[in-house]
Design an enzyme around this catalytic site. Structure first.
Site, PDB file in Angstrom:
ATOM      1  N   GLU A 164      -7.754  -1.114   5.254  1.00  0.00           N
ATOM      2  CA  GLU A 164      -8.879  -2.049   5.197  1.00  0.00           C
ATOM      3  C   GLU A 164     -10.071  -1.418   5.909  1.00  0.00           C
ATOM      4  O   GLU A 164      -9.912  -0.774   6.937  1.00  0.00           O
ATOM      5  CB  GLU A 164      -8.506  -3.376   5.864  1.00  0.00           C
ATOM      6  CG  GLU A 164      -7.524  -4.157   5.027  1.00  0.00           C
ATOM      7  CD  GLU A 164      -7.273  -5.545   5.576  1.00  0.00           C
ATOM      8  OE1 GLU A 164      -8.175  -6.141   6.166  1.00  0.00           O
ATOM      9  OE2 GLU A 164      -6.140  -6.011   5.406  1.00  0.00           O
TER      10      GLU A 164
ATOM     11  N   ASP B 173      -6.610 -13.051 -12.078  1.00  0.00           N
ATOM     12  CA  ASP B 173      -6.057 -13.740 -10.910  1.00  0.00           C
ATOM     13  C   ASP B 173      -5.914 -15.213 -11.283  1.00  0.00           C
ATOM     14  O   ASP B 173      -6.690 -15.726 -12.087  1.00  0.00           O
ATOM     15  CB  ASP B 173      -7.026 -13.590  -9.727  1.00  0.00           C
ATOM     16  CG  ASP B 173      -6.338 -13.829  -8.391  1.00  0.00           C
ATOM     17  OD1 ASP B 173      -6.196 -12.881  -7.620  1.00  0.00           O
ATOM     18  OD2 ASP B 173      -5.937 -14.994  -8.127  1.00  0.00           O
TER      19      ASP B 173
ATOM     20  N   LYS C  65      -8.846  -5.192  13.324  1.00  0.00           N
ATOM     21  CA  LYS C  65      -9.437  -3.881  13.599  1.00  0.00           C
ATOM     22  C   LYS C  65     -10.897  -3.953  13.153  1.00  0.00           C
ATOM     23  O   LYS C  65     -11.272  -4.914  12.462  1.00  0.00           O
ATOM     24  CB  LYS C  65      -8.672  -2.769  12.885  1.00  0.00           C
ATOM     25  CG  LYS C  65      -8.789  -2.807  11.381  1.00  0.00           C
ATOM     26  CD  LYS C  65      -8.160  -1.576  10.782  1.00  0.00           C
ATOM     27  CE  LYS C  65      -8.574  -1.439   9.328  1.00  0.00           C
ATOM     28  NZ  LYS C  65      -8.072  -0.260   8.686  1.00  0.00           N
TER      29      LYS C  65
ATOM     30  N   THR D 107       2.933  -9.888  -1.611  1.00  0.00           N
ATOM     31  CA  THR D 107       4.369 -10.025  -1.306  1.00  0.00           C
ATOM     32  C   THR D 107       4.458 -10.576   0.117  1.00  0.00           C
ATOM     33  O   THR D 107       4.816  -9.848   1.042  1.00  0.00           O
ATOM     34  CB  THR D 107       5.112  -8.668  -1.404  1.00  0.00           C
ATOM     35  OG1 THR D 107       4.406  -7.696  -0.599  1.00  0.00           O
ATOM     36  CG2 THR D 107       5.192  -8.171  -2.816  1.00  0.00           C
TER      37      THR D 107
ATOM     38  N   ASN E  75       4.622   3.287   6.403  1.00  0.00           N
ATOM     39  CA  ASN E  75       4.100   2.263   7.307  1.00  0.00           C
ATOM     40  C   ASN E  75       4.970   2.134   8.564  1.00  0.00           C
ATOM     41  O   ASN E  75       4.452   1.936   9.661  1.00  0.00           O
ATOM     42  CB  ASN E  75       3.982   0.915   6.581  1.00  0.00           C
ATOM     43  CG  ASN E  75       2.683   0.821   5.801  1.00  0.00           C
ATOM     44  OD1 ASN E  75       1.840   1.716   5.889  1.00  0.00           O
ATOM     45  ND2 ASN E  75       2.508  -0.233   5.040  1.00  0.00           N
TER      46      ASN E  75
ATOM     47  N   LEU F 118      -2.498   7.812  17.520  1.00  0.00           N
ATOM     48  CA  LEU F 118      -2.043   7.893  18.906  1.00  0.00           C
ATOM     49  C   LEU F 118      -3.022   7.146  19.802  1.00  0.00           C
ATOM     50  O   LEU F 118      -3.133   7.431  20.989  1.00  0.00           O
ATOM     51  CB  LEU F 118      -1.928   9.359  19.343  1.00  0.00           C
ATOM     52  CG  LEU F 118      -0.835  10.171  18.648  1.00  0.00           C
ATOM     53  CD1 LEU F 118      -0.863  11.619  19.110  1.00  0.00           C
ATOM     54  CD2 LEU F 118       0.547   9.572  18.901  1.00  0.00           C
TER      55      LEU F 118
ATOM     56  N   CYS G 185      -0.277  -5.346   6.721  1.00  0.00           N
ATOM     57  CA  CYS G 185       0.787  -4.422   6.292  1.00  0.00           C
ATOM     58  C   CYS G 185       1.827  -4.117   7.359  1.00  0.00           C
ATOM     59  O   CYS G 185       3.014  -4.405   7.166  1.00  0.00           O
ATOM     60  CB  CYS G 185       0.177  -3.119   5.805  1.00  0.00           C
ATOM     61  SG  CYS G 185      -0.606  -3.296   4.214  1.00  0.00           S
TER      62      CYS G 185
ATOM     63  N   GLY H  12      -3.439   0.671  22.612  1.00  0.00           N
ATOM     64  CA  GLY H  12      -4.204  -0.569  22.534  1.00  0.00           C
ATOM     65  C   GLY H  12      -3.296  -1.770  22.701  1.00  0.00           C
ATOM     66  O   GLY H  12      -2.196  -1.654  23.265  1.00  0.00           O
TER      67      GLY H  12
ATOM     68  N   VAL I   4      -5.822  -5.044  -2.387  1.00  0.00           N
ATOM     69  CA  VAL I   4      -5.362  -3.851  -3.120  1.00  0.00           C
ATOM     70  C   VAL I   4      -5.817  -3.898  -4.576  1.00  0.00           C
ATOM     71  O   VAL I   4      -6.355  -2.918  -5.111  1.00  0.00           O
ATOM     72  CB  VAL I   4      -3.822  -3.734  -3.038  1.00  0.00           C
ATOM     73  CG1 VAL I   4      -3.303  -2.638  -3.951  1.00  0.00           C
ATOM     74  CG2 VAL I   4      -3.377  -3.493  -1.604  1.00  0.00           C
TER      75      VAL I   4
HETATM   76  C1  UDX Z   1      -2.328   0.228   7.027  1.00  0.00           C
HETATM   77  C2  UDX Z   1      -2.019   1.661   6.571  1.00  0.00           C
HETATM   78  O1  UDX Z   1      -2.797   2.579   7.351  1.00  0.00           O
HETATM   79  C3  UDX Z   1      -2.307   1.837   5.089  1.00  0.00           C
HETATM   80  O2  UDX Z   1      -1.949   3.138   4.671  1.00  0.00           O
HETATM   81  C4  UDX Z   1      -1.502   0.792   4.321  1.00  0.00           C
HETATM   82  O3  UDX Z   1      -1.736   0.878   2.942  1.00  0.00           O
HETATM   83  C5  UDX Z   1      -1.810  -0.608   4.821  1.00  0.00           C
HETATM   84  O4  UDX Z   1      -1.585  -0.675   6.249  1.00  0.00           O
HETATM   85  P1  UDX Z   1      -4.503  -1.176   7.676  1.00  0.00           P
HETATM   86  O5  UDX Z   1      -3.553  -2.282   8.022  1.00  0.00           O
HETATM   87  O6  UDX Z   1      -5.702  -1.483   6.875  1.00  0.00           O
HETATM   88  O7  UDX Z   1      -3.715  -0.003   6.891  1.00  0.00           O
HETATM   89  O8  UDX Z   1      -5.039  -0.577   9.045  1.00  0.00           O
HETATM   90  P2  UDX Z   1      -4.816   0.701   9.977  1.00  0.00           P
HETATM   91  O9  UDX Z   1      -6.118   1.369  10.144  1.00  0.00           O
HETATM   92  O10 UDX Z   1      -3.695   1.527   9.548  1.00  0.00           O
HETATM   93  O11 UDX Z   1      -4.485  -0.045  11.383  1.00  0.00           O
HETATM   94  C6  UDX Z   1      -3.398  -0.973  11.496  1.00  0.00           C
HETATM   95  C7  UDX Z   1      -3.308  -1.484  12.905  1.00  0.00           C
HETATM   96  O12 UDX Z   1      -2.867  -0.465  13.792  1.00  0.00           O
HETATM   97  C8  UDX Z   1      -4.627  -2.015  13.500  1.00  0.00           C
HETATM   98  O13 UDX Z   1      -4.379  -3.218  14.197  1.00  0.00           O
HETATM   99  C9  UDX Z   1      -5.054  -0.922  14.470  1.00  0.00           C
HETATM  100  O14 UDX Z   1      -5.804  -1.437  15.539  1.00  0.00           O
HETATM  101  C10 UDX Z   1      -3.704  -0.385  14.938  1.00  0.00           C
HETATM  102  N1  UDX Z   1      -3.765   1.014  15.377  1.00  0.00           N
HETATM  103  C11 UDX Z   1      -4.022   2.008  14.475  1.00  0.00           C
HETATM  104  C12 UDX Z   1      -3.525   1.324  16.711  1.00  0.00           C
HETATM  105  O15 UDX Z   1      -3.278   0.431  17.543  1.00  0.00           O
HETATM  106  N2  UDX Z   1      -3.556   2.632  17.093  1.00  0.00           N
HETATM  107  C13 UDX Z   1      -3.794   3.656  16.221  1.00  0.00           C
HETATM  108  O16 UDX Z   1      -3.787   4.815  16.662  1.00  0.00           O
HETATM  109  C14 UDX Z   1      -4.048   3.324  14.878  1.00  0.00           C
END
Ligand code: UDX
Length: 440
Positions: free
Chosen positions: A155, A30, A320, A86, A208, A250, A260, A253, A11
Site C-alpha cells: 500500500e 464489483d 503505515k 479473503t 509475507n 529491519l 496482509c 517499531g 489489489v
Molecule cells: C505487505 C507486503 O510488503 C506486500 O508485498 C504484500 O503484497 C502485502 O503486505 P503492506 O501491508 O502494504 O505490504 O505494507 P509493508 O510496507 O510491507 O508494511 C507492513 C507493516 O510492517 C507496516 O505496519 C509497517 O509499519 C511494518 N514494518 C515494515 C515494520 O515495522 N518494519 C519494517 O522494517 C517494515
C-alpha cells in the site's frame, strides 16, 4: 488483450488500472454499486499516490471501464483476474466465500475460452477448487484454465511495485496459459518465475510470513538493546550489511499492521496446522507483534505513572505512511489501551481519520493539525512515521506540550537532534533521553 478484473479493492483496482496503462482493455467489476459509480466518475475509492490520474487517463482513452454486471465484464475476456477479498475467519483461517462466489459467476458468465488468474491470497489448493467450481457450471465446450499469480503490492507504493516488482510468479499446470501470461507481463521487464499452482500459492504466504518474521526479529533485538544499552539503529545497519541478511525490513517499531501480514501469518499457522505441522516460529512472530503493539502505552505508564485524566496526543493512525488504511494498525490498540487507562486522547493523521473514526467512533478526539494535537498534552505517542510527523520541529513540542514527553514508536527522530531540546524522548531499542524528572 481483453482483461476482466473481479473485485475493485486495493489489489484489483491497482492491477486493473496498471494493466490498462500497459495498453490492455480492462473491465473491472464489483458487487458494490456505490464503488463502481464513484469509479465511473474517475474517482478512486482508495487513497493511493498516483492512482487517480492513471484511472482518469485510461478511462478517457477508452481502455478502462467499470461495471456491476459480471457478465458484461467476463463475456469477451481472454483473462479474468480474481482479486476479491479473503477476510479472516474468527479462527484465523482465510474466508473463501467471495472467491468461490467469483468462480461460480465466472463459470456461468463466460462465452469464450478463458484464463482465470487468482491474485487474491489463497490457501494452497484453492485454485484447484476454483477450477472445480468453474468446471461444474461452465458451458461444456469452453475451456477455463486456472493460474495462480500472487501479488506483492505494498500500500502506498502499489503502482511502483506493479511496474518494478522483484518477480512475477505464474503458477499453473498449463504450459499454454503460462506462456500467454508470460507474454502479457513481458513488457514490464520483471523476472518471471513459472511454477506449479500449489508452489505459487505457497510463495505468497511464505513471503509475507518471512517479512513479518524479520520485523518481529528486529523488534526482539530492539527489546534486548534497550536492556543492554545498545542502539538498534546501529545493530540493524550492522547486520543488514551482510548480504545474506540484507538491509530491508529491519526497521524496529510498534509492530506490523495492515491488511496482509496479520491476516496471512495467522492463516499460514492454520494451513500448517491442517497438515499437522505446528508452525512454532510463526506463532512466536505473531505473539511478539501483539506485545510490540502494546509497548507504547507501557512506556507511557512507566514515565507518567497513572494515565488517568492525562491528555495524550496520538500522532498517526494509518498502519503505515502514505495510506489511509487503519486495518490492524498499532494506533487502534494504543488508542483503546489509553482509553482503558482513563486518558484523554487526541489523534492526528493527515489521511486516516475517517477510517479510524469508523473503528474508534467518538471515544477520542481527532485533528488534522499536529500542533493542535500536541497542545497542552502530557505526552505524545508517535504511531506512524508520516513525513509530516518526522519533520515536525522539536521546538514546537517543547513549546506547546504541558510536559514535553515523546514516546516515539517509529524512531522518527535522531537522538542527536533531541539532545539540544528539553524533551523527554523514549523510542524503541535506543537509549532514552530524560533531561528532567517528570512530575507525576
Ligand atoms: C505487505 C507486503 O510488503 C506486500 O508485498 C504484500 O503484497 C502485502 O503486505 P503492506 O501491508 O502494504 O505490504 O505494507 P509493508 O510496507 O510491507 O508494511 C507492513 C507493516 O510492517 C507496516 O505496519 C509497517 O509499519 C511494518 N514494518 C515494515 C515494520 O515495522 N518494519 C519494517 O522494517 C517494515
Amino acid at each position: 488483450m481483453r482483461i476482466a478484473v473481479a473485485g475493485t479493492g486495493y489489489v484489483g483496482l491497482i492491477t486493473g488500472i496498471c494493466l490498462a496503462e500497459m495498453g490492455h482493455h480492462v473491465v473491472c467489476t464489483d458487487v458494490r454499486e456505490e464503488k463502481i459509480q464513484l469509479l465511473k466518475t474517475g474517482r478512486s475509492p482508495i487513497f493511493e499516490p498516483g492512482l487517480e490520474p492513471m484511472l482518469k487517463h485510461n478511462m478517457s482513452n477508452g481502455r478502462l471501464d467499470f461495471t456491476t454486471n459480471p457478465r458484461t465484464a467476463y463475456k469477451n475476456a481472454e483473462i479474468i483476474f480474481i482479486a476479491v477479498g479473503t477476510p479472516e475467519n474468527e479462527d484465523g483461517t482465510a474466508n473463501l466465500d467471495y472467491i468461490h462466489a467469483a468462480a461460480y459467476t465466472i463459470g456461468v458468465s463466460i462465452e469464450n475460452d478463458v484464463i482465470v488468474c487468482t491474485k487474491s491470497t489463497v490457501p494452497v489448493g484453492t485454485n484447484e477448487k476454483i477450477k472445480e467450481i468453474i468446471q461444474s457450471v461452465k458451458p461444456p465446450p469452453l475451456q477455463a484454465i486456472v493460474v495462480s499469480n500472487p501479488e506483492f503490492l505494498r500500500e502506498g507504493t502499489g503502482i511502483i511495485d506493479f511496474f518494478n516488482g522483484d518477480r512475477i510468479v505464474i503458477g499453473t499446470e498449463s504450459r499454454e496459459a503460462a506462456s500467454i501470461m508470460e507474454k502479457m507481463y513481458l513488457p514490464l521487464k520483471i523476472p518471471i518465475m513459472k511454477t506449479d499452482t500449489r508452489s505459487a500459492e505457497m510463495i505468497k504466504y511464505a513471503s509475507n510470513a518471512f517479512l513479518a518474521t524479520k520485523i518481529s526479529f528486529i523488534n526482539e533485538i530492539a527489546a534486548i538493546c534497550e536492556k543492554v544499552g545498545a542502539n538498534i539503529e546501529e545493530v540493524a545497519y550492522g547486520i543488514g550489511k551482510d548480504k545474506r541478511i540484507g538491509p530491508h525490513f529491519l526497521q524496529t517499531g510498534i509492530g506490523y499492521g495492515g491488511s496482509c501480514f496479520p491476516k496471512d501469518t495467522k492463516a499460514l499457522v492454520q494451513i500448517a496446522g491442517n497438515v499437522k505441522h505446528k508452525f512454532e516460529l510463526l506463532e512466536s512472530v505473531i505473539k511478539v507483534n501483539y506485545r510490540q503493539q502494546a509497548l507504547a502505552v507501557l512506556k507511557a505508564k512507566e514515565i507518567l505513572g497513572s494515565l488517568k485524566d492525562k491528555r495524550v496526543a496520538l500522532l498517526g493512525l494509518a498502519f503505515k505512511p502514505d495510506t489511509d488504511d487503519v486495518r490492524e494498525a498499532a494506533s487502534l490498540t494504543i488508542a483503546k489501551a489509553l482509553k482503558d487507562e482513563g486518558a484523554m486522547v487526541i489523534a492526528y493523521d493527515p489521511a486516516a481519520i475517517a477510517n479510524a473514526r469508523k473503528v474508534l467512533g467518538d471515544t477520542i478526539e481527532y485533528t488534522m493539525d499536529i500542533q493542535l494535537a500536541i497542545e497542552n498534552t502530557d505526552a505524545a505517542i508517535i504511531a506512524t512515521e508520516w513525513d509530516q510527523i518526522k519533520h515536525f520541529p522539536l521546538e514546537i513540542y517543547a513549546e506547546k506540550m504541558k510536559s514535553p514527553i515523546i514516546i516515539d514508536g517509529r524512531n522518527c527522530y535522531s537522538l542527536q537532534d533531541l539532545s539540544s531540546h528539553p524533551i523527554t524522548y523514549i523510542s524503541i531499542g535506543r537509549p532514552s533521553i530524560k533531561p528532567y524528572k517528570v512530575k507525576s
